[in-house]
Design a protein around this motif. Structure first.
Motif, short mmCIF file in Angstrom:
data_model
loop_
_atom_site.label_atom_id
_atom_site.label_comp_id
_atom_site.label_asym_id
_atom_site.label_seq_id
_atom_site.Cartn_x
_atom_site.Cartn_y
_atom_site.Cartn_z
N GLY A 112 0.80 -1.23 0.00
CA GLY A 112 0.00 0.00 0.00
C GLY A 112 0.82 1.27 0.00
N GLU A 113 0.20 2.32 0.51
CA GLU A 113 0.80 3.65 0.50
C GLU A 113 2.04 3.70 1.40
OE1 GLU A 113 -0.12 6.01 -1.40
OE2 GLU A 113 -2.10 5.34 -2.08
N PRO A 114 2.99 4.62 1.10
CA PRO A 114 2.97 5.57 -0.02
C PRO A 114 3.60 5.05 -1.31
CG PRO A 114 4.80 6.07 1.41
CD PRO A 114 4.09 4.91 2.04
N ASN A 115 4.36 3.94 -1.25
CA ASN A 115 5.10 3.50 -2.43
C ASN A 115 4.41 2.42 -3.24
OD1 ASN A 115 7.25 4.51 -0.36
ND2 ASN A 115 8.27 4.61 -2.33
N LEU A 116 3.26 1.93 -2.74
CA LEU A 116 2.46 0.94 -3.47
C LEU A 116 3.28 -0.29 -3.84
CD1 LEU A 116 0.49 3.41 -5.79
CD2 LEU A 116 -0.26 2.41 -3.61
N THR A 117 3.99 -0.83 -2.85
CA THR A 117 4.79 -2.03 -3.08
C THR A 117 4.07 -3.26 -2.52
OG1 THR A 117 6.04 -1.46 -1.07
CG2 THR A 117 7.00 -0.85 -3.19
N PRO A 118 4.50 -4.48 -2.94
CA PRO A 118 3.74 -5.70 -2.60
C PRO A 118 3.93 -6.15 -1.14
CG PRO A 118 5.07 -6.00 -4.59
CD PRO A 118 5.55 -4.75 -3.93
N SER A 119 3.09 -7.09 -0.76
CA SER A 119 3.04 -7.60 0.61
C SER A 119 4.04 -8.72 0.83
CB SER A 119 1.63 -8.11 0.92
OG SER A 119 1.59 -8.77 2.16
N CYS A 120 4.50 -8.83 2.09
CA CYS A 120 5.32 -9.96 2.52
C CYS A 120 4.98 -10.22 3.98
CB CYS A 120 6.80 -9.65 2.35
SG CYS A 120 7.91 -11.03 2.66
N THR A 247 -2.22 -9.08 -11.22
CA THR A 247 -1.42 -8.00 -11.79
C THR A 247 -1.29 -6.87 -10.78
OG1 THR A 247 -2.17 -8.55 -14.03
CG2 THR A 247 -1.24 -6.34 -13.69
N ASP A 248 -0.10 -6.34 -10.66
CA ASP A 248 0.13 -5.21 -9.77
C ASP A 248 -0.43 -3.95 -10.40
OD1 ASP A 248 1.46 -3.74 -7.56
OD2 ASP A 248 2.64 -2.92 -9.22
N PRO A 249 -1.35 -3.25 -9.75
CA PRO A 249 -1.99 -2.09 -10.37
C PRO A 249 -1.05 -0.90 -10.56
CG PRO A 249 -2.70 -2.33 -8.09
CD PRO A 249 -1.94 -3.55 -8.43
N SER A 250 0.01 -0.80 -9.76
CA SER A 250 0.88 0.38 -9.87
C SER A 250 1.92 0.26 -10.97
CB SER A 250 1.57 0.64 -8.53
OG SER A 250 2.57 -0.31 -8.27
N PRO A 254 2.93 -8.61 -13.73
CA PRO A 254 2.34 -9.77 -13.05
C PRO A 254 2.93 -9.91 -11.64
CG PRO A 254 3.09 -10.36 -15.25
CD PRO A 254 3.65 -9.00 -14.96
N LEU A 255 2.13 -10.43 -10.72
CA LEU A 255 2.60 -10.71 -9.37
C LEU A 255 2.74 -12.22 -9.17
CD1 LEU A 255 0.48 -8.26 -7.18
CD2 LEU A 255 2.95 -8.15 -7.58
N VAL A 256 3.82 -12.63 -8.52
CA VAL A 256 4.03 -14.03 -8.17
C VAL A 256 4.17 -14.11 -6.65
CG1 VAL A 256 5.14 -14.50 -10.37
CG2 VAL A 256 6.55 -13.88 -8.41
N LYS A 257 4.05 -15.31 -6.11
CA LYS A 257 4.20 -15.50 -4.67
C LYS A 257 5.39 -16.42 -4.41
CE LYS A 257 0.57 -15.45 -2.13
NZ LYS A 257 0.79 -14.23 -1.32
N CYS A 258 6.31 -15.95 -3.56
CA CYS A 258 7.53 -16.68 -3.27
C CYS A 258 7.59 -17.08 -1.80
CB CYS A 258 8.75 -15.82 -3.60
SG CYS A 258 8.80 -15.22 -5.31
#
Length: 300
Positions: A112-120, A247-250, A254-258
């Motif tokens: 999420g905000e502010p950099n709109l990066t993926p979750s871990c 798909t990553d909206p920002s 494509p998004l993958v899960k590692c």
């Protein structure tokens, strides 16, 4: 008759002793260090401090793939999943055109905000993390040409040993971040493992590094923890990954899960998102590494 009675127990005892000796020899052979099981650094057959507590479940045969238990570097964080880079040539260069897509988990952490990066987020009692990562392919994003594998962080033990044998412990004997463009430099065996999907069978792709999003997502270096001690982080280099269909909206990627092992030690988080959060944003965890200054590849 009495002499026969004495001989029978004696013969039986001899057999028992012989069986015990044979069993002991089998155990000794099983515990012996094979000639092909000697770590380039650290003790043969792996370090007691580098025994994995994580499991790479969900990747078919990946759970049976021997994990690299070698001490791979001379820092205070010697294990492969600590993701330690001490010099630029530790980053082996692999052509994306040859290997196919890779996962970029460098920006995984708090979403999420502010950099709109993926979750871990933590998994397996914090011994691993499930990280959403960007799928990077040749020329997607535009200009993506290379990916980089940290030689000190190859999780597959055989691939690590093969790569060190060909490239040296520091990676200087193969194509790396310091000699791209040298026609005499050969790609490392780990690049072929990326291409052939043999790092962890059953995975769709693997995590390594690409600088292709630095101009989009930025880069920083925040040392964690901020006050001594150690700090859990996800060490994603060469971790196995699965396509998600998302798909990553920002970025439109494509998004993958590692599945990334976690390591407890000092590290430098490169995701600028950390400036809005802490070193320990539980239940989230930063994808991070232990890096010497100026050791991040810049050639996309």
């Amino acid at each position: 008759m009495s002499s026969r009675r004495m001989i029978l127990p004696l013969a039986w005892n001899v057999r028992l002793v012989g069986a015990a000796l044979a069993f002991a020899l089998v155990l000794a052979a099983g515990n012996a260090v094979r000639a092909d099981d000697v770590c380039p650094l650290g003790p043969p057959a792996g370090s007691p401090s580098c025994q994995p507590k994580f499991k790479l479940n969900g990747y078919d045969k990946a759970a049976k793939t021997p994990i690299n238990t070698c001490e791979t570097n001379t820092s205070s964080s010697p294990c492969a999943w600590a993701d330690v880079s001490l010099e630029m040539q530790n980053f082996l260069a692999c052509s994306l055109e040859a290997t196919g897509p890779i996962a970029l988990c460098y920006y995984s952490g708090v979403p999420g905000e502010p950099n709109l990066t993926p979750s871990c987020t933590f998994s397996q009692d914090e011994n691993s993390a499930q990280c959403d990562c960007y799928k990077i392919s040749h020329d997607n994003p535009k200009g993506a040409t290379w990916s980089y594998v940290l030689i000190t962080s190859i999780l597959n033990k055989k691939v690590y040993e093969d790569t060190v044998s060909a490239c040296g412990v520091d990676g200087g004997g193969c194509l790396n971040a310091t000699n791209i463009g040298d026609p005499a430099a050969k790609e490392a065996p780990v690049c072929a493992a990326l291409r052939d999907k043999t790092l962890f069978p059953g995975a769709d792709l693997y995590s390594d590094f690409s600088p292709i999003l630095i101009n989009t997502k930025g880069i920083t270096s925040v040392t964690c923890p901020t006050g001594g001690g150690a700090n859990l982080y996800a060490g994603c280099m060469t971790a196995p990954c699965k396509n998600t269909g998302k798909t990553d909206p920002s970025t439109g990627l494509p998004l993958v899960k590692c599945t990334c092992p976690t390591y407890d030690g000092p590290n430098q988080v490169g995701n600028p998102q950390i400036k809005s959060y802490s070193c320990s944003p539980t239940p989230h965890v930063w994808s991070s590494a232990y890096s010497a200054p100026n050791t991040i590849p810049t050639e996309p």
